[in-house]
Design an enzyme around this catalytic site. Structure first.
Site, mmCIF file in Angstrom:
data_model
loop_
_atom_site.group_PDB
_atom_site.id
_atom_site.type_symbol
_atom_site.label_atom_id
_atom_site.label_comp_id
_atom_site.label_asym_id
_atom_site.label_seq_id
_atom_site.Cartn_x
_atom_site.Cartn_y
_atom_site.Cartn_z
ATOM 1 N N LYS A 175 -13.080 -2.377 0.997
ATOM 2 C CA LYS A 175 -12.928 -2.843 -0.300
ATOM 3 C C LYS A 175 -12.350 -1.543 -0.859
ATOM 4 O O LYS A 175 -11.658 -1.560 -1.774
ATOM 5 C CB LYS A 175 -14.239 -3.079 -1.202
ATOM 6 N N ASN A 240 -11.441 5.449 -6.021
ATOM 7 C CA ASN A 240 -10.373 5.078 -5.049
ATOM 8 C C ASN A 240 -9.359 4.463 -5.942
ATOM 9 O O ASN A 240 -7.947 4.358 -5.923
ATOM 10 C CB ASN A 240 -10.851 3.752 -4.181
#
Length: 310
Positions: A175, A240
């Site tokens: 993810k 991220n």
């Protein structure tokens, strides 16, 4: 008693949360000054949390490894004699770039007599430290799973149990890659519709690779996969996502901030190629992270892919 190794944002947040009900020791090579973490400056570490830089004296039966994925292998190699035989709970969300091993694989190679678990799912350290509610996945395949679930659960930290260690770890690792792609999309000005499409196709990519590697599809559809993906691909608090945004916007990014997805994308791209699995989004993120492609080239490559059924 719980020992947490690593006083970064997540390790500190867990210490704050768990110390409300039990004894917690937080170990770090560099202890937080004034009981405050640089990554969580607004959080005061409670006095009941024991802080130490002495690893040998810090260890208990249950040890939480709150360490970055790319640092885990070296730490385990250095301290295997002290850690072997204990219950080791990893919070790392990544794949080791040098060996293509998962965190649990790294642990078992260095500590073959350890009992291994992973704690993962949608969780920002700042939210946990503030006592805001969330639910996480505890993946553990041995008979001590239920006791560990109760030990690590709190009124605001609800843990769901699974024995699919592979699926939970891959969901948490993969993810991050898709979250970078989502950040690139927003940073480049492609809009929310493009981000939604990336998240959807990214989840399909995650599931395709993870199930080929032995994970269960329902694990990917749970907290450790889809749940964590929704959080990290839509929030500016995600490292991220912010890294991807900087890439998309052509901005510099703070190199001192750990971005697990960048190295993981490179590992995933290589693993998928070796297994004959198509991972176009991970491939694009890997190329961007390595400086082998521009955002424009990466988007063009994705749009040129053959049309097919969903």
């Amino acid at each position: 008693m719980i020992t947490i190794l690593g006083a970064g944002a997540f390790g500190t947040a867990l210490a704050v949360s768990w110390s409300q009900a039990q004894k917690v020791t937080l170990w770090s090579r560099r202890l937080p000054e004034d009981r405050r973490s640089p990554r969580l400056p607004d959080v005061q570490i409670p006095e009941q949390v024991m802080l130490t830089d002495d690893l040998a004296s810090a260890l208990s039966d249950t040890v939480v490894l709150a360490l970055p994925a790319q640092s885990l292998r070296g730490f385990l190699t250095e301290n295997a004699a002290l850690l072997n035989g204990r219950r080791l709970v990893s919070t790392a969300k990544g794949i080791d770039l040098m060996t293509a091993e998962s965190p649990s694989g790294l642990i078992l190679k260095s500590c073959p007599d350890a009992s291994v678990a992973t704690l993962t799912g949608p969780s920002f350290a700042a939210d946990i430290a503030r006592g805001l509610p969330t639910a996480l996945t505890l993946a553990c395949a041995d008979e001590g799973a239920v006791a560990l679930q109760h030990l690590l659960s709190t009124p605001s930290l609800r843990l769901y149990r699974t024995d699919d260690l592979r699926g939970a770890e891959l969901g948490g690792a993969l993810k991050n890659v898709i979250a970078i792609a989502a950040g690139v999309s927003i940073g480049a000005g492609f809009g929310d519709s493009a981000r939604a499409a990336l998240i959807t196709r990214g989840f399909a990519e995650m599931t395709r690779l993870a199930t080929d590697m032995g994970a269960r599809a329902e694990t990917l559809a749970g907290l450790s996969g889809l749940g964590d993906l929704v959080l990290t691909a839509t929030s500016g608090l995600s490292r991220n996502f912010r890294y991807g945004y900087a890439l998309g916007a052509g901005e510099t990014f703070d190199e001192t901030v750990t971005v697990e997805g960048a190295k993981t994308a490179q590992a995933v791209s290589a693993i998928a190629a070796g297994r004959g699995i198509a991972t176009p989004i991970a491939d694009a993120v890997a190329a961007l992270a390595e400086g082998r492609a521009s955002v424009a080239d990466s988007v063009l490559e994705l749009l040129r892919r053959p049309l097919k059924e969903e």
